[in-house]
Design a protein around this motif. Structure first.
Motif, short mmCIF file in Angstrom:
data_model
loop_
_atom_site.label_atom_id
_atom_site.label_comp_id
_atom_site.label_asym_id
_atom_site.label_seq_id
_atom_site.Cartn_x
_atom_site.Cartn_y
_atom_site.Cartn_z
N ARG A 138 32.61 96.84 66.92
CA ARG A 138 31.91 97.18 65.67
C ARG A 138 30.50 96.60 65.63
NH1 ARG A 138 36.06 95.26 61.11
NH2 ARG A 138 36.11 93.51 62.58
N GLN A 139 29.58 97.43 65.17
CA GLN A 139 28.20 97.00 64.92
C GLN A 139 27.77 97.57 63.58
OE1 GLN A 139 25.38 97.05 68.37
NE2 GLN A 139 26.96 98.32 69.31
N PRO A 140 26.95 96.86 62.83
CA PRO A 140 26.51 97.35 61.52
C PRO A 140 25.70 98.64 61.64
CG PRO A 140 26.05 95.01 61.77
CD PRO A 140 26.42 95.51 63.12
N ILE A 141 26.09 99.64 60.89
CA ILE A 141 25.36 100.91 60.91
C ILE A 141 23.94 100.73 60.41
CG2 ILE A 141 25.22 103.17 59.77
CD1 ILE A 141 28.23 103.40 60.00
N ALA A 142 23.76 99.88 59.41
CA ALA A 142 22.43 99.67 58.84
C ALA A 142 21.45 99.17 59.90
CB ALA A 142 22.51 98.67 57.69
N VAL A 143 21.95 98.40 60.86
CA VAL A 143 21.09 97.89 61.94
C VAL A 143 20.86 98.96 63.00
CG1 VAL A 143 20.91 96.19 63.79
CG2 VAL A 143 21.82 95.52 61.55
N LEU A 144 21.95 99.61 63.43
CA LEU A 144 21.84 100.63 64.49
C LEU A 144 20.97 101.81 64.07
CD1 LEU A 144 25.54 100.76 65.76
CD2 LEU A 144 23.57 99.81 66.97
N ALA A 145 21.03 102.17 62.79
CA ALA A 145 20.31 103.35 62.31
C ALA A 145 18.80 103.19 62.36
CB ALA A 145 20.75 103.70 60.89
N VAL A 146 18.31 101.95 62.44
CA VAL A 146 16.86 101.72 62.48
C VAL A 146 16.41 101.09 63.79
CG1 VAL A 146 16.69 101.53 59.98
CG2 VAL A 146 17.11 99.47 61.34
N ARG A 147 17.36 100.76 64.66
CA ARG A 147 17.02 100.12 65.92
C ARG A 147 16.40 101.14 66.87
NH1 ARG A 147 21.88 97.13 68.62
NH2 ARG A 147 21.50 95.69 66.88
N GLU A 148 15.24 100.82 67.44
CA GLU A 148 14.54 101.76 68.31
C GLU A 148 15.32 102.07 69.58
OE1 GLU A 148 10.58 100.57 69.17
OE2 GLU A 148 9.91 100.56 67.08
N SER A 149 16.12 101.15 70.05
CA SER A 149 16.89 101.36 71.27
C SER A 149 18.07 102.30 71.07
CB SER A 149 17.38 100.03 71.83
OG SER A 149 18.23 99.37 70.90
N THR A 150 18.44 102.58 69.81
CA THR A 150 19.53 103.51 69.54
C THR A 150 19.10 104.92 69.90
OG1 THR A 150 20.31 102.12 67.71
CG2 THR A 150 21.13 104.38 67.79
N PRO A 194 18.15 108.60 69.80
CA PRO A 194 17.67 109.32 68.61
C PRO A 194 18.73 110.18 67.93
CG PRO A 194 16.03 109.40 70.35
CD PRO A 194 17.24 108.75 70.94
N ALA A 195 19.55 110.91 68.72
CA ALA A 195 20.56 111.77 68.12
C ALA A 195 21.59 110.94 67.34
CB ALA A 195 21.27 112.59 69.20
N LEU A 196 21.99 109.81 67.91
CA LEU A 196 22.95 108.94 67.22
C LEU A 196 22.30 108.31 66.00
CD1 LEU A 196 25.59 107.40 66.97
CD2 LEU A 196 24.71 105.72 68.62
N ARG A 197 21.06 107.90 66.13
CA ARG A 197 20.37 107.30 65.00
C ARG A 197 20.31 108.27 63.82
NH1 ARG A 197 16.14 105.37 67.63
NH2 ARG A 197 14.67 107.03 67.11
N ALA A 198 20.07 109.55 64.11
CA ALA A 198 20.01 110.56 63.05
C ALA A 198 21.38 110.74 62.39
CB ALA A 198 19.52 111.88 63.63
N LYS A 199 22.44 110.75 63.20
CA LYS A 199 23.79 110.92 62.65
C LYS A 199 24.18 109.72 61.79
CE LYS A 199 25.34 114.92 64.22
NZ LYS A 199 26.38 114.98 65.26
N LEU A 200 23.85 108.53 62.24
CA LEU A 200 24.17 107.33 61.47
C LEU A 200 23.41 107.30 60.15
CD1 LEU A 200 24.26 104.60 64.28
CD2 LEU A 200 26.19 105.75 63.18
N ALA A 201 22.17 107.75 60.19
CA ALA A 201 21.38 107.83 58.96
C ALA A 201 22.01 108.84 57.99
CB ALA A 201 19.94 108.22 59.28
N LEU A 202 22.53 109.94 58.54
CA LEU A 202 23.19 110.95 57.71
C LEU A 202 24.45 110.37 57.07
CD1 LEU A 202 23.22 113.92 56.79
CD2 LEU A 202 24.62 114.41 58.82
N VAL A 203 25.20 109.59 57.82
CA VAL A 203 26.40 108.94 57.27
C VAL A 203 26.03 108.02 56.12
CG1 VAL A 203 28.21 107.23 57.78
CG2 VAL A 203 27.80 109.11 59.37
N GLN A 204 24.94 107.26 56.30
CA GLN A 204 24.50 106.37 55.22
C GLN A 204 24.11 107.18 53.98
OE1 GLN A 204 21.41 104.21 57.57
NE2 GLN A 204 22.46 102.37 56.86
N GLU A 205 23.43 108.29 54.17
CA GLU A 205 23.05 109.13 53.04
C GLU A 205 24.27 109.68 52.33
OE1 GLU A 205 19.65 111.95 53.34
OE2 GLU A 205 19.70 111.41 55.45
N ALA A 206 25.24 110.17 53.12
CA ALA A 206 26.45 110.75 52.53
C ALA A 206 27.24 109.69 51.77
CB ALA A 206 27.31 111.37 53.63
#
Length: 359
Positions: free
Chosen positions: A54-66, A68-80
């Motif tokens: 487990r890793q915090p989504i809030a961190v992964l969603a803004v981490r540059e090393s994530t 891009p496709a995963l970062r976008a999906k994680l951001a969508l999960v946060q929005e939902a």
């Protein structure tokens, strides 16, 4: 049988350490020797691996090393998730706050079975949680063997992948990579579906709970993408919900017809019941191809010809699509206010339970 060496058993030994020596030895014997013990120890091992990643989504969603496709999906999960809290008044608690990257494309295979001569599902007993009408396998070969054994015993069987699973509140289940692989509409639908379970869950009423969550996920996704102003995904969400309603009606009609032929024959007439129900399924296939299929908007070409029709499939589908039109009628009566529709469904259900207790 699961080997008693290596990482898996190291994890189990740590879990059992607080127990006395004799009690721990008995538990280890159960986990290592009995079929149920082997099944549970494999599940515990896999769950421990998932939790450890487990890793915090809030961190992964803004981490540059994530990626891009995963970062976008994680951001969508946060929005939902935030939409569910703010607009639908659902309880999120710690759900969808962490993410685990798995090393395979399929999380579990789920086996369901039903008796061929009656609309009744086979159930499996599990320690603590009781009986369930399905069994999930991390060991895919074991899932296939179980399915074949059930078929040999005369059951209708269905086997399918699941991209997510729940430990029913025992752990803070993370979002897993197999779930994130879904398209954006399905992903938002899943988030809202699961958060409805977190908000309200009627004890012992699986079909009501899952169908209510199907409604909230489907209609909620429409409202989510409308609020985002994404017209393309809004149309897709609307199409998906119409497909859900259409297929829900198909499964319900087929269920009534199957139940009718079973009721008309005595319990002892097993062979006649099976012949009669196969005739109903043949008619249902024709209806699915000629009438329902042409109206479906989000299913791949040829799906109506390929989807199996048997008691296991029928009962499994109905769990998630029982009287979706009733939930939609509440939504219409609420003037298209999804939050108010959710409130009314929950209030009505609580009132009916209270009335039943006072009789």
């Amino acid at each position: 049988m699961i080997p008693q060496t290596g990482t898996r058993w190291q994890i189990l030994r740590r879990l059992l350490k607080p127990l006395g020596t004799a009690a721990a030895a008995l538990v280890v014997l159960f986990l290592g020797v009995t079929p149920m013990g082997c099944y549970l120890s494999r599940a515990a091992y896999e769950e421990a691996r998932i939790l450890a990643r487990r890793q915090p989504i809030a961190v992964l969603a803004v981490r540059e090393s994530t990626e891009p496709a995963l970062r976008a999906k994680l951001a969508l999960v946060q929005e939902a998730r935030q939409f569910a809290i703010d607009s639908l008044r659902l309880k999120a608690e710690e759900s969808f706050t962490t993410f685990s990257q798995l090393d395979r494309d399929t999380l579990v295979l789920v086996v369901s079975a039903a008796y061929r001569d009656r609309l009744e599902r086979k159930t499996w007993w599990f320690p603590v949680v009781g009986r369930f009408p399905y069994k999930g396998f991390f060991d895919f070969e074991e899932a296939r063997k179980t399915a074949e054994a059930l078929k040999a015993d005369g059951f209708d069987v269905t086997v399918g992948p699941s991209s997510a699973f729940s430990t029913l509140g025992w752990f803070n289940d993370p979002l897993v990579s197999t779930t994130v692989k879904a398209d954006s509409v399905t992903l938002v639908n899943t988030v809202l579906h699961e958060l409805l379970h977190t908000t309200f869950f009627a004890k012992g009423q699986v079909s009501f709970n899952e169908s209510f969550a199907t409604f909230v996920g489907g209609r909620g996704a429409v409202h989510f993408f409308r609020a985002k102003g994404d017209s393309a995904l809004l149309r897709r969400a609307q199409d998906d919900w119409q497909d859900d309603l259409l297929l829900g009606a198909f499964w319900e009609r087929t269920s009534r017809e199957i139940d009718s032929v079973f009721t008309a024959l005595p319990d002892s007439a097993t062979a006649q019941r099976i012949v009669a129900r196969d005739t109903v399924y043949a008619r249902a296939r024709r209806r699915l191809i000629d009438s329902v299929g042409p109206q479906l908007r989000g299913y791949p070409e040829g799906w109506v010809e390929r989807v199996p029709l048997n008691n296991a499939v029928l009962l499994s589908r109905r769990v998630y699509a029982e009287r979706l039109d009733r939930f939609d009628s509440v939504y219409t009566a609420a003037g298209g206010d999804i939050r108010e529709a959710i409130r009314r469904v929950i209030a009505t259900h609580k009132d009916s339970v209270a009335a039943a207790k006072n009789r």
